[in-house]
Scaffold this motif. Structure first.
Motif, PDB file in Angstrom:
ATOM      1  N   ALA A  82       1.128  -1.189  -0.130  1.00  0.00           N
ATOM      2  CA  ALA A  82       0.075  -0.087   0.031  1.00  0.00           C
ATOM      3  C   ALA A  82       0.960   1.155   0.171  1.00  0.00           C
ATOM      4  O   ALA A  82       1.775   1.523   0.598  1.00  0.00           O
ATOM      5  CB  ALA A  82      -0.846  -0.072   1.247  1.00  0.00           C
ATOM      6  N   TYR A 103       4.316   5.924   0.449  1.00  0.00           N
ATOM      7  CA  TYR A 103       3.833   6.921   1.587  1.00  0.00           C
ATOM      8  C   TYR A 103       5.121   8.062   1.689  1.00  0.00           C
ATOM      9  O   TYR A 103       5.051   9.347   2.011  1.00  0.00           O
ATOM     10  CB  TYR A 103       3.713   6.364   2.966  1.00  0.00           C
ATOM     11  CG  TYR A 103       4.779   5.694   3.495  1.00  0.00           C
ATOM     12  CD1 TYR A 103       5.715   6.217   4.001  1.00  0.00           C
ATOM     13  CD2 TYR A 103       4.854   4.355   3.468  1.00  0.00           C
ATOM     14  CE1 TYR A 103       6.738   5.547   4.758  1.00  0.00           C
ATOM     15  CE2 TYR A 103       5.844   3.548   3.899  1.00  0.00           C
ATOM     16  CZ  TYR A 103       6.834   4.299   4.482  1.00  0.00           C
ATOM     17  OH  TYR A 103       7.953   3.526   4.966  1.00  0.00           O
ATOM     18  N   LYS A 107      -5.356  -4.682   3.422  1.00  0.00           N
ATOM     19  CA  LYS A 107      -4.997  -3.711   2.368  1.00  0.00           C
ATOM     20  C   LYS A 107      -5.804  -2.676   2.340  1.00  0.00           C
ATOM     21  O   LYS A 107      -5.576  -1.539   2.120  1.00  0.00           O
ATOM     22  CB  LYS A 107      -4.948  -4.280   1.214  1.00  0.00           C
ATOM     23  CG  LYS A 107      -4.137  -3.409   0.127  1.00  0.00           C
ATOM     24  CD  LYS A 107      -3.569  -3.877  -1.097  1.00  0.00           C
ATOM     25  CE  LYS A 107      -3.031  -2.825  -1.984  1.00  0.00           C
ATOM     26  NZ  LYS A 107      -2.362  -3.478  -3.460  1.00  0.00           N
ATOM     27  N   CYS A 111      -4.686   1.177   3.020  1.00  0.00           N
ATOM     28  CA  CYS A 111      -4.784   2.243   1.994  1.00  0.00           C
ATOM     29  C   CYS A 111      -5.944   3.236   2.649  1.00  0.00           C
ATOM     30  O   CYS A 111      -5.625   4.638   2.291  1.00  0.00           O
ATOM     31  CB  CYS A 111      -5.551   1.635   0.814  1.00  0.00           C
ATOM     32  SG  CYS A 111      -4.236   0.811   0.083  1.00  0.00           S
ATOM     33  N   ARG A 114      -4.590   7.181   3.143  1.00  0.00           N
ATOM     34  CA  ARG A 114      -5.160   8.505   2.224  1.00  0.00           C
ATOM     35  C   ARG A 114      -5.916   9.432   3.196  1.00  0.00           C
ATOM     36  O   ARG A 114      -5.509  10.652   2.999  1.00  0.00           O
ATOM     37  CB  ARG A 114      -6.529   7.922   1.530  1.00  0.00           C
ATOM     38  CG  ARG A 114      -6.439   7.021   0.125  1.00  0.00           C
ATOM     39  CD  ARG A 114      -7.770   6.813  -0.428  1.00  0.00           C
ATOM     40  NE  ARG A 114      -7.632   6.147  -1.734  1.00  0.00           N
ATOM     41  CZ  ARG A 114      -7.712   4.641  -1.746  1.00  0.00           C
ATOM     42  NH1 ARG A 114      -8.355   4.320  -0.441  1.00  0.00           N
ATOM     43  NH2 ARG A 114      -7.414   4.046  -2.721  1.00  0.00           N
ATOM     44  N   LEU A 142      -1.050   7.302  -4.301  1.00  0.00           N
ATOM     45  CA  LEU A 142      -1.056   6.284  -3.872  1.00  0.00           C
ATOM     46  C   LEU A 142      -1.258   5.096  -4.954  1.00  0.00           C
ATOM     47  O   LEU A 142      -2.655   4.753  -4.796  1.00  0.00           O
ATOM     48  CB  LEU A 142      -2.277   5.946  -2.610  1.00  0.00           C
ATOM     49  CG  LEU A 142      -1.847   6.842  -1.409  1.00  0.00           C
ATOM     50  CD1 LEU A 142      -3.038   6.972  -0.350  1.00  0.00           C
ATOM     51  CD2 LEU A 142      -0.515   6.342  -0.869  1.00  0.00           C
ATOM     52  N   GLU A 159      -0.417   2.074  -5.384  1.00  0.00           N
ATOM     53  CA  GLU A 159      -0.514   0.730  -4.869  1.00  0.00           C
ATOM     54  C   GLU A 159      -1.835   0.615  -4.358  1.00  0.00           C
ATOM     55  O   GLU A 159      -2.194  -0.666  -3.821  1.00  0.00           O
ATOM     56  CB  GLU A 159       0.514   0.368  -4.125  1.00  0.00           C
ATOM     57  CG  GLU A 159       1.914   0.276  -4.866  1.00  0.00           C
ATOM     58  CD  GLU A 159       1.965  -0.542  -6.177  1.00  0.00           C
ATOM     59  OE1 GLU A 159       1.417  -1.841  -5.848  1.00  0.00           O
ATOM     60  OE2 GLU A 159       2.328  -0.105  -7.030  1.00  0.00           O
ATOM     61  N   CYS A 160      -2.741   1.626  -4.228  1.00  0.00           N
ATOM     62  CA  CYS A 160      -4.031   1.590  -3.476  1.00  0.00           C
ATOM     63  C   CYS A 160      -5.207   1.614  -4.499  1.00  0.00           C
ATOM     64  O   CYS A 160      -6.324   1.795  -4.124  1.00  0.00           O
ATOM     65  CB  CYS A 160      -4.227   2.522  -2.340  1.00  0.00           C
ATOM     66  SG  CYS A 160      -3.258   2.193  -0.827  1.00  0.00           S
ATOM     67  N   TYR A 199      -8.884   0.276  -3.910  1.00  0.00           N
ATOM     68  CA  TYR A 199      -9.144  -0.290  -2.679  1.00  0.00           C
ATOM     69  C   TYR A 199      -9.589   1.111  -1.755  1.00  0.00           C
ATOM     70  O   TYR A 199      -9.164   2.208  -2.160  1.00  0.00           O
ATOM     71  CB  TYR A 199      -7.900  -0.525  -1.887  1.00  0.00           C
ATOM     72  CG  TYR A 199      -7.605  -2.046  -2.066  1.00  0.00           C
ATOM     73  CD1 TYR A 199      -7.880  -3.114  -1.548  1.00  0.00           C
ATOM     74  CD2 TYR A 199      -6.650  -2.315  -3.248  1.00  0.00           C
ATOM     75  CE1 TYR A 199      -7.631  -4.319  -1.805  1.00  0.00           C
ATOM     76  CE2 TYR A 199      -6.208  -3.470  -3.692  1.00  0.00           C
ATOM     77  CZ  TYR A 199      -6.817  -4.580  -2.957  1.00  0.00           C
ATOM     78  OH  TYR A 199      -6.324  -6.044  -3.331  1.00  0.00           O
TER      79      TYR A 199
END
Length: 698
Positions: free
Chosen positions: A533, A536, A653, A657, A661, A692, A694-695, A698
């Motif tokens: 996730a 960052y 996940k 996520c 956020r 993000l 990788e999110c 989600y």
């Protein structure tokens, strides 16, 4: 090893830096936790006549093995890291003779005996016994040349973690046992079986090492300064009885029993700093209390029978350990499974306020406490009559020990993502229709972090707490997942053990400057894949070099390429694959952590003149070592840090996520940067917020 940075010298053999507990360079590639660590400022206990003096050329044995640096020293001699000039590889070299116990009159006999021992040890070929490449004889020493291992000792892991799970301890013990059976088949007795002399590689293979005080079965009892050679807490009681034949295979099995007890209980069963204290404790209370051993209780009790004639033999112990592991055909190697990450004590916030030490909790009704403490028969027991009863006890314990089931992956809470109530699916719910949360089946959020990165994640030995940007982020994510601070537990994970920590379910998340790459998401080293996730935070790539160097003039990264300066980086980091593609020269082997690279950089006798890592990590090292190191300009490329977790855990996940956020959208992210990183980076405001990627979904 070069020592150009030592003023006025051309070459030298000054001991390399080796901090106790670190797994790097010259520390635990060779086991020897019973040896003193080599320290440049500390006098060595033993200075062999064959050893090179500081500032002199390296000693070369047999025109082949160049002694580079001592890995450790102790009463029985030194273990050296050496370079094999013929095969161009590094090896471990150890002298078999104890010079402190030799006189001019006994030297010839001692040389003959050591020569025979070396020949016998060299014939042992087994995956759980360190490989002996060669034996070499000089004027007054017999050397054995062994494989140089990159691994952690069981002693190191126990210092970090406290104790092992039953399956993990069983697997390691089974491998040690099989190594010992090969040793004993060669008519050799190890004489110093202990956690410090067992290395566990990254793939879980346990290797028995340090044959510096090995002897033949039935050989005369060799003493030094009037006492039996060995480590007091692991010495069998029969070694001190009148008319003792000396070390035997049975005394090695006793030491294995002590080691197995220590792995599952977190301490040695018979304490004492001197031999007489240990032996008196054995005499007074020969049956130590077992709290966490579960199905291993009968095995430990059998190995710790004080009468060697009644002690559990190797074949029976092998069968019982296989029974504990639930696999009668357990192979000789890999039985231990992957190594778990080294773990610091929990943070102050995550320590329980009171109560007994944590242990396995039963799944159902269990025997009374007094029966759990002593699952086998008491004093006066005999080996064969109690074996059937012990096997029955073992079977009951297998069914009753929750810690065993969880460690084997049969978590009834559904953490494997299979079966009713699984928490690894996104669509599940509680019986009352409430949305399912990760916390419902994981009351403590286990997070893997680094402990050696100032600003990002640093462990304070005094307060036993972690601090830094990654730690604050971890708490922020946990809070949004419904966890209080005292419900968060941190575990130290080295770079090359992060995926293993997730795979073995030692941790739920890893927040440890873990760069998001495609290969890590598909098949990481060891065959594991992880999910992310994030990112960052995004860091640039850079180098750290010595502030002053008499060998090289380094102004920028192009000088590193042009001069072929050896660069150190963490094993399994993105730099390990990327730098050679860009024309940089890496050191022969990479350590587990960037801190290990920094230690080598600060050691003016080492060949390491540069460390490659992310600019934020290097900035922390630069600030912690003013005037000693400096950063070069960044090179092309960036590292996006992600929160890592096991694949196919959509519930987890999704929660991470959502938390990320919220953190990135508000002021929290900026405050964390200013608190932890602005002073290192010289920038008050954080860089732009990462997307993000990788999110998505989600």
């Amino acid at each position: 090893m070069h020592s150009e940075d030592r003023a006025g010298t051309g070459a030298g053999a000054g001991p390399g830096r080796a901090d106790d507990g670190a797994v790097s360079g010259s520390d635990e590639r060779w086991a020897g936790d019973g040896l003193q660590r080599a320290d440049p400022g500390a006098p060595q206990m033993w200075s062999p006549a064959d050893s090179p003096a500081p500032g002199s050329p390296h000693l070369v044995i047999d025109d082949r093995y160049e002694l580079r640096e001592p890995i450790g020293s102790g009463g029985m001699g030194e273990v050296w890291k050496a370079h094999d000039r013929r095969l161009r590889r590094f090896v471990a070299v150890k002298g078999l003779l104890d010079r402190n116990a030799m006189t001019a009159g006994t030297q010839a006999a001692a040389m003959r005996r050591a020569r025979r021992e070396a020949e016998a040890i060299a014939k042992i070929e087994h995956p759980n016994v360190v490989t002996v490449h060669d034996q070499v004889e000089t004027d007054n020493q017999v050397w054995i040349v062994m494989k140089l291992l990159e691994a952690r000792s069981v002693a190191h892991l126990l210092r970090a973690e406290g104790l092992f799970t039953v399956p993990r301890a069983s697997g390691i013990a089974l491998q040690i046992l099989r190594g010992l059976r090969a040793v004993h088949a060669a008519s050799v007795v190890h004489r110093d079986v202990k956690p410090g002399n067992v290395l566990v590689r990254d793939d879980g293979v346990a290797v028995l090492v340090d044959f510096g005080i090995a002897t033949f079965e039935g050989a005369e009892q060799v003493t030094r300064s009037g006492s039996v050679i060995g480590t007091p807490p692991y010495l069998a009681p029969e070694l001190f009885t009148p008319g003792s034949p000396g070390p035997t295979p049975a005394s090695d099995l006793w030491a294995l029993g002590i080691t197995l007890y220590e792995m599952v209980e977190g301490r040695v069963p018979f304490g004492g700093g001197e031999v007489w204290e240990v032996q008196e404790n054995i005499r007074r209370a020969p049956d130590p209390v077992l709290r966490y051993a579960g199905p291993l209780g009968p095995v430990i009790q059998g190995l710790l029978i004080t009468d060697p004639r009644e002690r559990l033999d190797a074949a029976t112990a092998d069968a019982m350990l296989r029974e504990v592991l639930g696999d009668p055909l357990t192979p000789h190697t890999g039985a231990a499974g992957p190594t778990s990450p080294a773990a610091h004590p929990p943070t102050t916030a995550s320590e329980p306020a009171s109560g007994p030490a944590p242990g396995p909790e039963p799944l159902g009704p269990t025997a009374p406490p007094e029966q759990q403490a002593h699952p086998g028969p008491g004093p006066g027991r005999r080996k064969w009559p109690w074996l059937k009863a012990a096997t029955a006890t073992l079977c009951v314990a297998l069914l009753a020990t929750a810690g065993w089931l969880v460690a084997k992956g049969d978590d009834p809470g559904g953490s494997t993502g299979t079966g009713p109530g699984s928490n690894d699916t996104a669509s599940g719910g509680q019986g009352g229709g409430e949305p399912e949360r990760w916390k419902d089946t994981h009351p403590t959020l286990e997070i893997g972090v680094k402990d050696d990165q100032p600003g990002l994640s640093k462990y304070d030995e005094k307060t036993e707490t972690y601090a830094g940007y990654d730690i604050d982020l971890a708490y922020a994510i946990a809070e949004r997942m419904g966890y209080d601070r005292d419900e968060v537990s941190f575990t130290t994970v080295a770079s090359d053990l992060r995926s293993t920590a997730l795979k073995t379910k030692q941790v739920d998340l890893v927040i440890a400057s873990y760069s998001i790459t495609d290969d890590r998401k598909t098949a990481t080293p060891g065959g594991y894949s992880v999910d992310f996730a994030g990112p960052y935070y995004e860091a640039s790539r850079g180098f750290l070099v010595r502030e002053k160097s008499s060998k090289y003039t380094i102004n920028d990264s192009s000088d590193l390429r042009r001069l072929k300066v050896e660069v150190c980086t963490a094993r399994e980091s993105t730099y390990e694959k990327e730098l050679p593609k860009r024309g940089f020269t890496l050191t022969d082997s990479q350590p587990n952590t960037y801190q290990d690279c920094l230690d080598k950089l600060l050691d003016v006798t080492s060949d390491v003149y540069a460390v490659a890592s992310d600019d934020i990590i290097l900035a922390g090292y630069e600030k912690a070592n003013p005037g000693k190191v400096r950063r070069l300009e960044n090179i092309q490329g960036a590292e996006g840090y992600g929160v890592a977790m096991r694949p196919k855990t959509p519930l987890l996940k999704g929660e991470v996520c959502a938390a990320l956020r919220d953190v990135l959208a508000g002021k929290v992210w900026e405050d964390m940067y200013r608190k932890n990183l602005s002073g290192l980076m010289g920038k008050k405001n954080p860089p732009g917020r990462p997307d993000l990627t990788e999110c998505k979904g989600y």
